[in-house]
Design a protein around this motif. Structure first.
Motif, short mmCIF file in Angstrom:
data_model
loop_
_atom_site.label_atom_id
_atom_site.label_comp_id
_atom_site.label_asym_id
_atom_site.label_seq_id
_atom_site.Cartn_x
_atom_site.Cartn_y
_atom_site.Cartn_z
N SER A 1 -8.75 9.85 1.50
CA SER A 1 -10.21 9.79 1.45
C SER A 1 -10.68 8.85 0.35
N ALA A 2 -9.97 8.81 -0.77
CA ALA A 2 -10.32 7.86 -1.84
C ALA A 2 -9.89 6.45 -1.46
N GLN A 3 -8.75 6.31 -0.80
CA GLN A 3 -8.29 4.98 -0.37
C GLN A 3 -9.21 4.38 0.69
N ALA A 4 -9.89 5.23 1.43
CA ALA A 4 -10.79 4.74 2.47
C ALA A 4 -11.94 3.92 1.90
N ILE A 5 -12.22 4.06 0.62
CA ILE A 5 -13.27 3.26 -0.01
C ILE A 5 -12.91 1.77 0.04
N ALA A 6 -11.60 1.48 0.09
CA ALA A 6 -11.12 0.10 0.25
C ALA A 6 -10.96 -0.26 1.72
N PHE A 7 -11.25 0.68 2.62
CA PHE A 7 -11.09 0.52 4.07
C PHE A 7 -9.65 0.18 4.44
N ARG A 8 -8.72 0.72 3.64
CA ARG A 8 -7.28 0.62 3.91
C ARG A 8 -6.75 2.04 3.81
N SER A 9 -6.79 2.77 4.92
CA SER A 9 -6.48 4.19 4.87
C SER A 9 -6.07 4.71 6.24
N GLU A 10 -5.07 5.60 6.22
CA GLU A 10 -4.66 6.28 7.45
C GLU A 10 -5.70 7.30 7.91
N VAL B 1 -7.68 3.53 17.21
CA VAL B 1 -7.91 2.17 16.69
C VAL B 1 -6.57 1.44 16.53
N PRO B 2 -5.84 1.20 17.62
CA PRO B 2 -4.49 0.66 17.49
C PRO B 2 -4.41 -0.71 16.82
N LEU C 1 -3.07 -2.27 9.39
CA LEU C 1 -2.88 -1.41 8.23
C LEU C 1 -1.40 -1.25 7.89
N ALA C 2 -0.56 -1.19 8.91
CA ALA C 2 0.87 -0.98 8.69
C ALA C 2 1.53 -2.12 7.94
N SER C 3 0.92 -3.32 8.00
CA SER C 3 1.55 -4.48 7.36
C SER C 3 0.72 -5.08 6.23
N CYS C 4 -0.43 -4.46 5.90
CA CYS C 4 -1.31 -5.03 4.88
C CYS C 4 -0.83 -4.68 3.48
N ASP C 5 -1.40 -5.34 2.50
CA ASP C 5 -1.17 -5.03 1.10
C ASP C 5 -1.96 -3.76 0.76
N MET C 6 -1.25 -2.68 0.38
CA MET C 6 -1.93 -1.43 0.06
C MET C 6 -2.34 -1.34 -1.41
N GLY C 7 -2.09 -2.41 -2.17
CA GLY C 7 -2.51 -2.42 -3.57
C GLY C 7 -3.98 -2.12 -3.75
N PRO C 8 -4.89 -2.76 -2.99
CA PRO C 8 -6.31 -2.44 -3.15
C PRO C 8 -6.64 -0.97 -2.90
N ALA C 9 -5.95 -0.35 -1.96
CA ALA C 9 -6.21 1.07 -1.68
C ALA C 9 -5.87 1.93 -2.89
N TYR C 10 -4.76 1.61 -3.56
CA TYR C 10 -4.37 2.39 -4.74
C TYR C 10 -5.23 2.05 -5.95
#
Length: 420
Positions: free
Chosen positions: A197-206, A214-215, A221-230
């Motif tokens: 829910s907090a990672q969704a603020i970066a719109f990178r979230s499961e 939304v396939p 999402l599966a191949s993006c950089d998740m650094g911004p989400a964290y």
């Protein structure tokens, strides 16, 4: 037998078939990213969405909105819910950016040695997280705090903050639409909340694939950089602890962390990770049932077999990568604590005690008593039974088990017999 959603209440059917013209006029039109951005600005009177996560949120936002429109098969209530969720996230981004401008010292707040609970869904992560929340030495984010973190909660009024009621209305909508949902996964504003829910603020979230079909977004999402989400996640924690004085012992949770451990440990190098394990056949049957039920609150055209098959593929990859990571010893074993769902059911407090001991902590009598009281007040089946089977989704248990054989052998995960 093929999975079918529970019959919807008459009011749900009426809304989705357009019998409430005002709602149809308000929410029946296509989602548009620019319109949503403009409405969030208008609602808040703010204009700067900030770059505190350093990743650019508009690309994933636009990918998500496109996927929702072209792939989501949304009904009217689904359009309403996702619209409100996106608007809330955009408003929170605007509020966070203003908070950091007004109080730049937020970014100096130390987040020290957080403990992350993770594992495949339906392996006991939620109940373990809830138990850990009963220890006064731990700080577990409640749902309202992750969904509405600004302004920083005041410790003196944290239990009566008006955001609690606001968030509770949002979270309880799914249970209102889907009969029996609480038996699968109860949600509420005062309950512990997952990090997605907090990672969704970066719109990178499961969080988004978990609710909507939304396939194309899920593949990105599966191949993006998740650094911004964290990084967004860390900013939220820093805001939440701003008024608390000494840095708290954060205890956090989300199953998807297991697939993004590299990004998690890059953002939190001193993190500790508690991983739960359960028979994959039971995990995927339960998960298929849960996700199909959630998707059915947003769409009248849910392909449950497609959804469950996607989860088999996803977690076969995630658990294989985690197994390989532990096998090669690239990361010191002291970072991880592994536990079995079967052991938790037999001795939940013993499981917590072993986790604490592994990370150099002691489960004191006060925390033990609080945890025991919590368990006594929440017996299994409190909200009814949750029945499920892989066969409901056209999946063969033996074939599924074969895909997870290496994982199950390496972590000595016992098989569970019978239909859940």
């Amino acid at each position: 037998m093929t999975w079918q959603p529970a019959p919807a209440d008459p009011w749900v059917r009426d809304v989705n078939r357009g019998a409430v013209p005002l709602l149809s006029a308000e929410y029946g039109h296509p989602l548009d990213a620019d319109e949503l951005l403009g409405e969030a600005r208008a609602r808040t009177g703010l204009d700067d969405f900030g770059d505190f996560d350093g990743g650019g949120f508009e690309e994933p936002l636009r990918l998500l909105v496109h996927a929702l429109e072209t792939e989501g098969r949304l009904n009217l209530l689904g359009r309403y819910e996702v619209r409100q969720q996106i608007l809330r996230l955009l408003e929170v981004r605007l509020q966070l950016a203003r908070q950091l401008r007004d109080d730049p010292g937020v970014l100096d707040e130390p987040v020290t040695a957080p403990l992350f609970v993770t594992g495949a869904p339906r392996t006991g992560t939620s109940i373990l997280h809830a138990l850990l929340s009963r220890d006064p030495a731990n700080r577990v984010p409640e749902s309202w705090e992750f969904l509405r973190p600004v302004p920083p909660p005041d410790p003196a009024t944290r239990d009566t903050d008006p955001r609690i009621a606001l968030v509770d209305r949002e979270l309880r909508l799914t249970a209102m639409i889907a009969p029996g949902f609480d038996a699968m996964h109860e949600r509420g504003a005062r309950m512990p909340k997952e990090c997605i829910s907090a990672q969704a603020i970066a719109f990178r979230s499961e969080d988004f694939p978990g609710k909507f079909r939304v396939p194309s977004y899920a593949a990105w999402l599966a191949s993006c950089d998740m650094g911004p989400a964290y990084r967004a996640h860390r900013v939220v924690l820093q805001v939440l602890q701003r008024r608390t004085g000494a840095p708290p012992q954060w205890v956090l949770k989300a199953p998807p962390h297991l697939g993004t451990l590299d990004a998690l440990l890059a953002a939190y190098p001193d993190a500790r990770v508690a991983v739960t394990h359960r028979d994959p056949v039971k995990v995927l049957g339960s998960l298929g049932s849960l996700l199909a039920t959630i998707h059915a609150t947003h769409s009248d055209d849910v392909d449950a077999a497609e959804l469950a098959g996607t989860q088999v593929d996803f977690y076969a990859d995630v658990l294989a990568r985690y197994t390989a990571l532990r096998r090669v010893g690239k990361i010191d074993d002291t970072v991880f604590h592994d536990s079995h769902y079967a052991d938790f059911l037999t001795d939940p407090l013993g499981t917590v005690e072993a986790l604490y001991a592994h990370f150099g902590r002691t489960l004191d009598d006060g925390a033990r008593s609080a945890m025991a009281g919590y368990l006594a007040g929440r017996p299994r089946g409190k909200h009814g039974a949750h029945s499920y089977s892989l066969a409901d989704f056209g999946l063969d248990a033996a074939a599924v088990r074969a895909r997870f054989a290496d994982y199950q052998e390496y972590f000595a995960v016992p098989e569970e017999g019978g239909r859940a």
